[in-house]
Design a protein around this motif. Structure first.
Motif, short mmCIF file in Angstrom:
data_model
loop_
_atom_site.label_atom_id
_atom_site.label_comp_id
_atom_site.label_asym_id
_atom_site.label_seq_id
_atom_site.Cartn_x
_atom_site.Cartn_y
_atom_site.Cartn_z
N LEU A 172 0.86 -1.43 0.02
CA LEU A 172 0.08 0.09 -0.14
C LEU A 172 0.59 1.24 0.09
CD1 LEU A 172 -2.96 1.08 0.44
CD2 LEU A 172 -2.38 1.03 2.87
N LEU A 173 0.36 2.30 -0.97
CA LEU A 173 1.29 3.38 -0.76
C LEU A 173 0.81 4.38 0.17
CD1 LEU A 173 2.99 5.50 -2.35
CD2 LEU A 173 1.10 6.27 -3.63
N LEU A 174 1.70 4.91 0.90
CA LEU A 174 1.57 5.91 2.14
C LEU A 174 2.48 7.12 1.92
CD1 LEU A 174 1.52 3.34 5.06
CD2 LEU A 174 -0.60 4.33 3.88
N ALA A 175 1.99 8.20 2.69
CA ALA A 175 2.71 9.30 2.41
C ALA A 175 3.13 9.82 3.95
CB ALA A 175 1.87 10.44 1.71
N ARG A 176 4.17 10.46 4.06
CA ARG A 176 4.36 11.32 5.29
C ARG A 176 5.06 12.49 5.03
NH1 ARG A 176 8.51 7.21 8.31
NH2 ARG A 176 10.31 7.26 7.15
N SER A 177 5.05 13.41 6.12
CA SER A 177 5.86 14.71 6.23
C SER A 177 7.23 14.28 6.40
CB SER A 177 5.20 15.70 7.07
OG SER A 177 4.02 16.09 6.49
N ARG A 178 8.07 14.88 5.76
CA ARG A 178 9.63 14.41 6.10
C ARG A 178 9.75 14.80 7.61
NH1 ARG A 178 12.20 12.89 1.62
NH2 ARG A 178 11.40 13.85 -0.35
N GLY A 179 10.56 13.76 8.33
CA GLY A 179 10.88 14.19 9.74
C GLY A 179 9.94 13.46 10.65
N THR A 180 8.74 13.09 10.16
CA THR A 180 7.70 12.47 11.13
C THR A 180 7.85 10.83 11.04
OG1 THR A 180 5.91 12.39 9.34
CG2 THR A 180 6.16 14.22 10.79
N ASP A 181 7.22 10.38 11.99
CA ASP A 181 7.30 8.79 12.15
C ASP A 181 6.04 8.19 11.83
OD1 ASP A 181 6.11 9.51 14.57
OD2 ASP A 181 7.28 8.14 15.98
N GLU A 224 8.30 3.34 -9.32
CA GLU A 224 8.64 4.16 -8.16
C GLU A 224 7.74 5.29 -7.86
OE1 GLU A 224 12.78 5.91 -6.44
OE2 GLU A 224 12.70 4.49 -7.97
N PHE A 225 7.44 5.63 -6.62
CA PHE A 225 6.67 6.75 -6.45
C PHE A 225 7.50 7.84 -5.94
CE2 PHE A 225 3.82 3.14 -6.30
CZ PHE A 225 2.87 3.61 -6.99
N VAL A 226 7.70 8.90 -6.56
CA VAL A 226 8.73 9.97 -6.25
C VAL A 226 7.99 11.46 -6.20
CG1 VAL A 226 10.64 11.45 -7.09
CG2 VAL A 226 10.59 8.82 -7.75
N SER A 227 8.03 11.87 -4.91
CA SER A 227 7.32 12.90 -4.48
C SER A 227 7.83 14.33 -5.32
CB SER A 227 7.86 13.42 -3.00
OG SER A 227 6.92 14.64 -2.64
N ARG A 228 6.68 15.09 -5.67
CA ARG A 228 7.00 16.28 -6.50
C ARG A 228 7.08 17.48 -5.46
NH1 ARG A 228 3.91 16.38 -12.23
NH2 ARG A 228 5.32 14.92 -13.25
N LEU A 231 -2.83 8.49 4.24
CA LEU A 231 -2.98 8.01 2.79
C LEU A 231 -2.91 9.26 2.02
CD1 LEU A 231 -6.42 6.00 3.28
CD2 LEU A 231 -4.11 5.06 2.94
N PRO A 232 -2.37 8.96 0.86
CA PRO A 232 -1.88 10.40 -0.17
C PRO A 232 -3.44 10.96 -0.53
CG PRO A 232 -1.16 8.15 -1.31
CD PRO A 232 -1.70 7.84 0.29
N GLY A 233 -3.54 11.93 -0.78
CA GLY A 233 -4.40 13.02 -0.97
C GLY A 233 -4.16 14.37 -0.65
N GLY A 234 -5.63 14.79 -0.32
CA GLY A 234 -5.59 16.29 0.23
C GLY A 234 -6.85 17.10 0.35
N HIS A 235 -6.74 18.30 0.51
CA HIS A 235 -7.96 18.95 0.71
C HIS A 235 -8.81 19.16 -0.62
CE1 HIS A 235 -5.95 19.88 4.46
NE2 HIS A 235 -7.04 20.05 5.09
N VAL A 236 -10.06 19.19 -0.48
CA VAL A 236 -10.90 19.59 -1.37
C VAL A 236 -11.16 21.10 -1.18
CG1 VAL A 236 -13.31 19.52 -2.35
CG2 VAL A 236 -12.21 17.47 -1.04
N GLU A 237 -10.93 21.64 -2.60
CA GLU A 237 -11.02 23.10 -2.71
C GLU A 237 -12.56 23.75 -2.95
OE1 GLU A 237 -8.59 25.33 -2.34
OE2 GLU A 237 -6.96 23.58 -2.02
N PRO A 238 -13.03 24.85 -2.63
CA PRO A 238 -14.44 25.28 -2.75
C PRO A 238 -14.70 25.20 -4.23
CG PRO A 238 -13.18 26.84 -1.45
CD PRO A 238 -12.22 25.87 -1.94
N ASP A 239 -16.01 24.56 -4.52
CA ASP A 239 -16.46 24.27 -5.91
C ASP A 239 -15.71 23.30 -6.74
OD1 ASP A 239 -18.48 26.44 -5.80
OD2 ASP A 239 -17.03 28.01 -6.17
N LEU A 265 2.61 13.58 -6.86
CA LEU A 265 3.15 12.37 -7.43
C LEU A 265 3.49 12.27 -8.98
CD1 LEU A 265 1.88 9.84 -4.97
CD2 LEU A 265 4.12 10.15 -5.37
N GLY A 266 2.73 13.28 -9.67
CA GLY A 266 2.54 13.29 -11.15
C GLY A 266 1.74 12.01 -11.61
#
Length: 148
Positions: A22-31, A97-101, A35-43, A58-59
Motif C-alpha cells: 500500500l502506498l503511504l505518504a508522510r511529512s519528512r521528519g515524522t514517524d 517508483e513513487f517520487v514526491s514532487r 493516505l495520499p490525497g489532500g483538501h477539497v477546494e471550494p467548488d 506524485l505526477g
C-alpha cells in the motif's frame, strides 16, 4: 486551551495498492504515515480533488477512482482544534517508483502484512483501510456523539 474548530475540512484520500503493498505518504521528519490525497477546494468535487492532489504530489494520472468509505476525525494540532471528513477512494496506479514532487512529502510502499506495524493517521482510518484490504466492503466511521 484549544480554540474551536474553524469548520470541517473535507479531505480526499487514496488507497493505492501495488503488487508490493500500500502506498503511504508522510511529512519528512515524522514517524507516522497517512493516505495520499489532500483538501477539497471550494467548488471542487471530491473526485476531482483526489485526481488533482495525486497529480500535484506524485505526477500520477488517475481515472475513475472508486469511493470505498468515509472516516470522521477530530484532533488538536498546534493548539488548534481540527475536524475533518476523509472520503476514501480505491485507485489503480501504475507499477514503479513513487517520487514526491513536493519537498515536504515522501512516499513509501508498505507491505500489506506489515501495515499493523506502522503508525497511520488518523488511526481510525488506518484500521478501516486494513479491514477493507482484508474484506473489501464500504466503510463509514463517525465520531461518537457527545453531550452538549
Amino acid at each position: 486551551m484549544a480554540r474551536a474548530a474553524e469548520g470541517i475540512e473535507v479531505i480526499a484520500r487514496a488507497v493505492v495498492r501495488t503488487s508490493e503493498g500500500l502506498l503511504l505518504a508522510r511529512s519528512r521528519g515524522t514517524d507516522w504515515w497517512f493516505l495520499p490525497g489532500g483538501h477539497v477546494e471550494p467548488d471542487e468535487s471530491v473526485g476531482a480533488a483526489l485526481v488533482r492532489e495525486l497529480g500535484e504530489e506524485l505526477g500520477l494520472t488517475v481515472r475513475a477512482p472508486t469511493m470505498i468509505g468515509t472516516v470522521e476525525n477530530a484532533y488538536v494540532q498546534d493548539g488548534r482544534r481540527r475536524h475533518e471528513i476523509n472520503l476514501v477512494f480505491a485507485v489503480d496506479a501504475p507499477e514503479g517508483e513513487f517520487v514526491s514532487r513536493e519537498a515536504h512529502l515522501e512516499f513509501g510502499v508498505v507491505p500489506v502484512d506489515a501495515l499493523g506495524d506502522v503508525k497511520i493517521r488518523p488511526e481510525t482510518l488506518g484500521r478501516a483501510v486494513r479491514s477493507w484490504l482484508d474484506e473489501p466492503r464500504p466503510f463509514a466511521v463517525a465520531l461518537p456523539p457527545t453531550s452538549a
